[in-house]
Motif scaffolding. Structure first.
Motif, PDB file in Angstrom:
ATOM      1  N   THR A 271       0.715  -1.283  -0.004  1.00  0.00           N
ATOM      2  CA  THR A 271       0.001  -0.039   0.071  1.00  0.00           C
ATOM      3  C   THR A 271       0.768   1.248   0.110  1.00  0.00           C
ATOM      4  O   THR A 271       0.173   2.339  -0.049  1.00  0.00           O
ATOM      5  N   PRO A 273       2.524   4.392  -1.442  1.00  0.00           N
ATOM      6  CA  PRO A 273       1.951   4.982  -2.708  1.00  0.00           C
ATOM      7  C   PRO A 273       2.710   4.749  -3.940  1.00  0.00           C
ATOM      8  O   PRO A 273       2.272   4.499  -4.860  1.00  0.00           O
ATOM      9  N   ARG A 274       4.101   4.633  -3.690  1.00  0.00           N
ATOM     10  CA  ARG A 274       4.897   4.434  -4.854  1.00  0.00           C
ATOM     11  C   ARG A 274       4.930   3.168  -5.481  1.00  0.00           C
ATOM     12  O   ARG A 274       4.767   3.106  -6.348  1.00  0.00           O
ATOM     13  N   ARG A 276       2.147   1.187  -5.030  1.00  0.00           N
ATOM     14  CA  ARG A 276       0.916   0.879  -5.778  1.00  0.00           C
ATOM     15  C   ARG A 276       0.473   1.669  -6.625  1.00  0.00           C
ATOM     16  O   ARG A 276       0.000   1.075  -7.724  1.00  0.00           O
ATOM     17  N   ARG A 277       1.260   2.699  -7.101  1.00  0.00           N
ATOM     18  CA  ARG A 277       1.111   3.481  -8.500  1.00  0.00           C
ATOM     19  C   ARG A 277       1.790   2.570  -9.430  1.00  0.00           C
ATOM     20  O   ARG A 277       1.352   2.695 -10.662  1.00  0.00           O
ATOM     21  N   LYS A 278       3.130   2.443  -9.237  1.00  0.00           N
ATOM     22  CA  LYS A 278       4.044   1.790 -10.100  1.00  0.00           C
ATOM     23  C   LYS A 278       3.821   0.248 -10.382  1.00  0.00           C
ATOM     24  O   LYS A 278       3.930  -0.329 -11.506  1.00  0.00           O
ATOM     25  N   PHE A 280       0.758  -1.650  -9.688  1.00  0.00           N
ATOM     26  CA  PHE A 280      -0.943  -1.718  -9.193  1.00  0.00           C
ATOM     27  C   PHE A 280      -0.981  -3.305  -9.264  1.00  0.00           C
ATOM     28  O   PHE A 280      -1.743  -3.613  -8.256  1.00  0.00           O
ATOM     29  N   HIS A 375     -11.365  -3.093 -12.513  1.00  0.00           N
ATOM     30  CA  HIS A 375     -10.840  -1.779 -12.519  1.00  0.00           C
ATOM     31  C   HIS A 375     -12.280  -0.701 -12.069  1.00  0.00           C
ATOM     32  O   HIS A 375     -13.323  -1.041 -12.942  1.00  0.00           O
ATOM     33  N   GLU A 397      -4.384   5.109 -19.517  1.00  0.00           N
ATOM     34  CA  GLU A 397      -3.382   5.601 -18.596  1.00  0.00           C
ATOM     35  C   GLU A 397      -2.368   4.692 -18.032  1.00  0.00           C
ATOM     36  O   GLU A 397      -1.408   4.555 -18.048  1.00  0.00           O
ATOM     37  N   GLY A 398      -3.092   3.600 -17.485  1.00  0.00           N
ATOM     38  CA  GLY A 398      -2.231   2.393 -16.932  1.00  0.00           C
ATOM     39  C   GLY A 398      -2.185   1.390 -18.214  1.00  0.00           C
ATOM     40  O   GLY A 398      -2.726   1.538 -19.304  1.00  0.00           O
ATOM     41  N   LYS A 683      -4.518  15.539  -7.156  1.00  0.00           N
ATOM     42  CA  LYS A 683      -4.594  15.869  -5.676  1.00  0.00           C
ATOM     43  C   LYS A 683      -4.407  17.247  -5.469  1.00  0.00           C
ATOM     44  O   LYS A 683      -4.967  17.995  -4.718  1.00  0.00           O
ATOM     45  N   SER A 709      -9.841   6.276  -4.361  1.00  0.00           N
ATOM     46  CA  SER A 709      -8.301   5.936  -4.169  1.00  0.00           C
ATOM     47  C   SER A 709      -8.590   4.252  -4.206  1.00  0.00           C
ATOM     48  O   SER A 709      -7.865   3.650  -3.189  1.00  0.00           O
TER      49      SER A 709
END
Length: 710
Positions: A271, A273-274, A276-278, A280, A375, A397-398, A683, A709
């Motif tokens: 969890t 953030p880095r 989770r974003r990169k 997923f 998703h 985007e992903g 954000k 989120s």
């Protein structure tokens, strides 16, 4: 006066009276439950309340400890959830339910953002107040337990255990941390129960409550990790490290707790953030370890003590099983609008009985891309304006969304795409009509949740008995090609010929292009797909009376669980415990309880879905017949779009190139006693809007952040 009007008013008054009575009853039960949580760590509860309740429920049909905790912690919450379903059903059937009007802003000041850029994100006053009260409950629980146990620790008592006083106190602190962690765990699953009846009672949805799940998750894992570390230190200093591998037949099983902790740490790590974003996908798949975590947590402490956290997890399992049943169906994909800015609008068939409110979402699975990945996407359609279809917008985007866009935008795009859906989920009601002006601020794909609001207000503007607010959309895009997303505001069909009744103003800002870029401009294309025999319109899994069916599932499954538990205890567990020299294993008892709970939920939920399946099938045939009569040929590509509504719509758009919106100036210049400000997107944009609305420069701005989120 017309007799029908009088009868409707009389009926509405009776329904309102019943709703008020249910609200009062639920409030009393809820406050009583809070009182139980407050009293739990006290000596009064341990020495008086709990023994009296245990004595009353003790029988050959149920263990006294488990029975008492079921009565104290589980039964009240499930009662509120079941009765809440009745309340929501009555509210859904009332005429003014979906779009509440009036000028009721009693709690507006409590909804103002008070924390914006901290670790908790954007937090309103009421959220901060509840957060502080929750932390106070944890502190109260910890201090009361430790004080009561420390009072019994002295050199003599420590010597009897073969340890020093400080070591005995360390053991106590480790134990109490586990008890406090269980309090947090009791609340962890409520925010992620998407079809919950509890969240709407508090005006919440699972989408905007996901941040509470994140807060609780961090607190839970911090406490449980400290709990485990303290016990390991205690075992090391007392030369008793072998305790780590013990799985006791009766009571707490240490090894099970360690397995649960490892599973929880794996989820917690992803969890970040880095990560989770990169990555997923890693976050997504790792979160399935919650199954391992919960199973071994129950084996760790035993089913009796787990009754404290059972209600939230029980409701989550019901919701999860219903989502599983819904996801087994293939939903018919009607068409896709392909935008040059790497954006798609998917239009799916839906039954006429399925209704939803603006700001809803649904989860999409495309097996040809990934059979496991789901998703969430904002719903852009209106169930009133688009009665036969439901739409979502997907920005490329992903990796998953890029594959979908490439698949549908290529010249050799498929003539059918297999799609599964969970949802829709969203607010039980909306209050947009209560305001003089509705200002929506978006950045990039953040515009998508606002499309559904505008479409709904277009429909409401055609009704004579409603007055719609002035609507202002302030949207920022990087490139001029993204302006084509504004064309998605109006549906492909079904738009009223006259939309001038809605006061709509759109201020579009293109930040990186200083002038219109027509070199690579392409028209929006609409691709239509072939129907398949296995595809069906999206419908509510429990039919139009879904709240009543959900309440029935909650009540009946728990009742059947109690009956089966009583039979198993009386004729299997009780004889072993009382008529032999053996003692029934705590772990085996926990396994039996888990299996019985799952069986009861699966039986009742499957029966409810099967009962509604015939009605859904009839509606599916009706929708398919209508589509067959009016729909264009599959596989065709149509260029955009219709005439009169779009001409009227285009006159409300002002485009500004090479600049960013001056949000403070724009927001402060709007007049009116009440202005609702919604912000969605990056954000930084949401924080900026929240800062302006909470700055005190204008008292009429009421802010709400739209952020998912998942």
């Amino acid at each position: 006066m017309d007799t029908n009007v009088v009868n409707r008013r009389s009926s509405h008054k009776e329904i309102s009276t019943v709703q008020a009575a249910i609200r009062l009853l639920l409030m009393v039960v809820f406050l009583g439950t809070l009182l139980n949580w407050i009293m739990t760590p006290t000596t009064t509860y341990k020495q008086n309340w709990l023994p009296n309740i245990q004595a009353k429920v003790n029988s050959t049909y149920i263990d006294s400890k488990q029975g008492a905790r079921l009565v104290i912690y589980t039964l009240p919450i499930l009662f509120v959830a079941a009765m809440g379903c009745v309340y929501l059903h009555m509210a859904k059937k009332s005429k003014n339910y979906q779009m509440e009007s009036g000028r009721n802003h009693r709690f507006a000041s409590w909804k103002k953002a008070v924390l914006i850029k901290g670790p908790l994100g954007i937090v309103s006053r009421i959220e901060l107040a509840f957060f502080i009260m929750f932390i106070a409950l944890l502190a109260w629980t910890f201090t009361n337990y430790t004080r009561n146990i420390f009072a019994q620790i002295n050199p003599k008592s420590a010597a009897l255990q073969g340890v020093k006083v400080w070591q005995s106190k360390l053991d106590t602190v480790a134990l109490v941390l586990g008890l406090v962690g269980n309090v947090c765990l009791a609340f962890l699953f409520y925010p992620v129960t998407r079809g919950s009846s509890l969240l709407p009672l508090f005006g919440l949805t699972s989408e905007n409550s996901i941040k509470y799940h994140i807060w609780l998750g961090h607190i839970v894992m911090t406490i449980f990790t400290t709990h485990g570390i303290c016990f390991i230190i205690y075992w090391v200093v007392t030369n008793n490290l072998s305790q780590m591998l013990k799985w006791e037949k009766i009571g707490v099983s240490n090894l099970a707790g360690e397995i649960a902790l490892v599973a929880g740490l794996a989820m917690w790590l992803t969890t970040i953030p880095r990560i989770r974003r990169k990555v997923f996908e890693l976050f997504f798949y790792t979160h399935y370890l919650y199954i391992v975590f919960m199973i071994f947590f129950i084996l760790h402490v035993g089913i009796s003590y787990c009754c404290m956290m059972l209600p939230g997890f029980y409701l989550f399992v019901i919701d999860r099983f219903l989502r599983f049943l819904q996801s087994r169906r293939n939903v018919r994909l009607l068409s896709a609008r392909v935008l040059p800015c790497e954006t798609l609008e998917l239009n799916l068939s839906k039954s006429l009985g399925l209704s939803y409110n603006p700001l809803g979402i649904m989860f999409i699975n495309v097996p040809s891309i990934s059979k496991l990945q789901w998703h969430p996407f904002s719903i852009t359609s209106s169930s009133n304006l688009d009665p036969n279809k439901i739409s979502i917008v997907i920005k490329s985007e992903g990796s998953w969304t890029k594959k979908l866009y490439q698949m549908l935008s290529s010249p050799s795009s498929p003539d059918r795409l297999e799609v599964s859906v969970e949802g829709p989920y969203g607010p039980a009601s909306t209050d947009f009509l209560r305001y003089d002006t509705l200002v929506m601020v978006s950045g990039g794909s953040g515009i998508t949740p606002f499309i559904s609001i505008i479409r709904e207000l277009i429909f409401v503007s055609t009704m004579s008995n409603y007055k719609t607010p002035k609507v202002v959309l302030i949207c920022a895009f990087k490139y001029s090609s993204e302006l084509t997303m504004l064309d998605l505001i109006l549906p492909i069909s079904g738009t009223p010929s006259n939309i001038s009744n809605l006061q709509l103003q759109i201020e579009a800002f293109v930040t990186r292009d200083k002038e219109p870029n027509t070199d690579n401009s392409e028209p929006i294309k609409t691709a239509r797909f072939k129907p398949h025999a296995t595809d069906a319109p999206l419908s509510a899994i429990l039919g139009p009376n879904n709240w009543l069916w959900l309440g029935l599932i909650i009540a009946s499954s728990f009742l059947i669980f109690l009956i089966l538990l009583g039979i198993i205890t009386r004729y299997y567990i009780y004889p072993i415990d009382h008529n032999t020299n053996k003692i029934f294993s705590t772990s085996w008892e926990s396994v039996i309880n888990m299996l019985v709970i799952c069986i009861c939920i699966a039986m009742t939920a499957s029966a409810a879905v099967f009962w509604n399946k015939r009605r859904n099938a009839i509606e599916a045939i009706q929708v398919q017949n209508e589509e067959g009569e009016t729909g264009p040929s599959p596989g065709s590509y149509d260029m955009e779009l219709e005439s009169l509504p779009h001409q009227s719509f285009s006159q409300s758009i002002n485009v500004h190139y090479g600049q960013r919106p001056d949000l403070q100036r724009m927001l402060l210049e709007y007049n009116g006693s009440s202005i609702k400000v919604l912000a969605a997107g990056p954000k930084s944009l949401r924080h900026n809007v929240a800062t302006i609305c909470s700055s005190g420069l204008a008292d009429n701005l009421q802010f709400e952040s739209i952020s998912f989120s998942w």
